[in-house]
Design an enzyme around this catalytic site. Sequence first.
Site, mmCIF file in Angstrom:
data_model
loop_
_atom_site.group_PDB
_atom_site.id
_atom_site.type_symbol
_atom_site.label_atom_id
_atom_site.label_comp_id
_atom_site.label_asym_id
_atom_site.label_seq_id
_atom_site.Cartn_x
_atom_site.Cartn_y
_atom_site.Cartn_z
ATOM 1 N N VAL A 117 0.581 -1.259 -0.003
ATOM 2 C CA VAL A 117 0.071 -0.102 -0.195
ATOM 3 C C VAL A 117 0.827 1.281 0.117
ATOM 4 C CG1 VAL A 117 -1.560 1.237 1.218
ATOM 5 C CG2 VAL A 117 -2.070 -1.225 1.019
ATOM 6 N N CYS A 118 1.825 1.410 0.855
ATOM 7 C CA CYS A 118 2.564 2.486 1.044
ATOM 8 C C CYS A 118 3.829 2.627 0.146
ATOM 9 C CB CYS A 118 3.072 2.550 2.538
ATOM 10 S SG CYS A 118 1.785 2.690 3.875
ATOM 11 N N MET A 119 4.391 1.671 -0.376
ATOM 12 C CA MET A 119 5.569 1.647 -1.090
ATOM 13 C C MET A 119 5.637 1.609 -2.701
ATOM 14 S SD MET A 119 8.992 1.604 -0.635
ATOM 15 C CE MET A 119 8.765 3.019 -1.792
#
Length: 189
Positions: A117-119
């Site tokens: 999700v974040c990377m």
Amino acid sequence: MKAFNIEDTAMILIDHQVGTNTWASTTPLELLQRNVIILAKFAKGTGMPTVLTSSQETNVNVQGPLMPELQEILPEEFAARIKRQGVVNAWDDENFANACRNTGKKNFVMAGVTTDVCMVAPAISALEEGFNVKVVCDACGSTNQIAEEMSWRRMERAGIGLTSTNAIVAELVKNWASTAGAIAFPLLT
């Protein structure tokens, strides 16, 4: 992909928050935090520009603040961190993207939690904008192994280099007998 050098590389650390880190079950929490600390200390010791960002820090019961070690190691960068208010792809936050651009470096070493999700999205977005990107996989993690492996595939297919903490530090050091080597060696042992 060409080897990165300290002089042309910035460190980008995304969402290593006390709550979010616990979601990354594919990388043991102690190992993940150790590797983030190594990357931060190495960047600080070698003078590499570093950008920190967090998402919804005030959501203390879920995401929470960035790791307190980052504040100790990188106090100026911590104070200047980009506090996103829910933007999933950090690169879509103009303050974050500009902070990365303003490092003046063409190469980004990136790590973020969670990988899926974040990377993935900011790494691909930075690459599409013309930056060279290597993601430090053992300073990232996802909620499950399938999500982690799909993230690696997406990033590799996009042209992002995947690496580990020790490998990227060694790549940047080039020579253990150098000043950078003297900074790195104690961190890795």
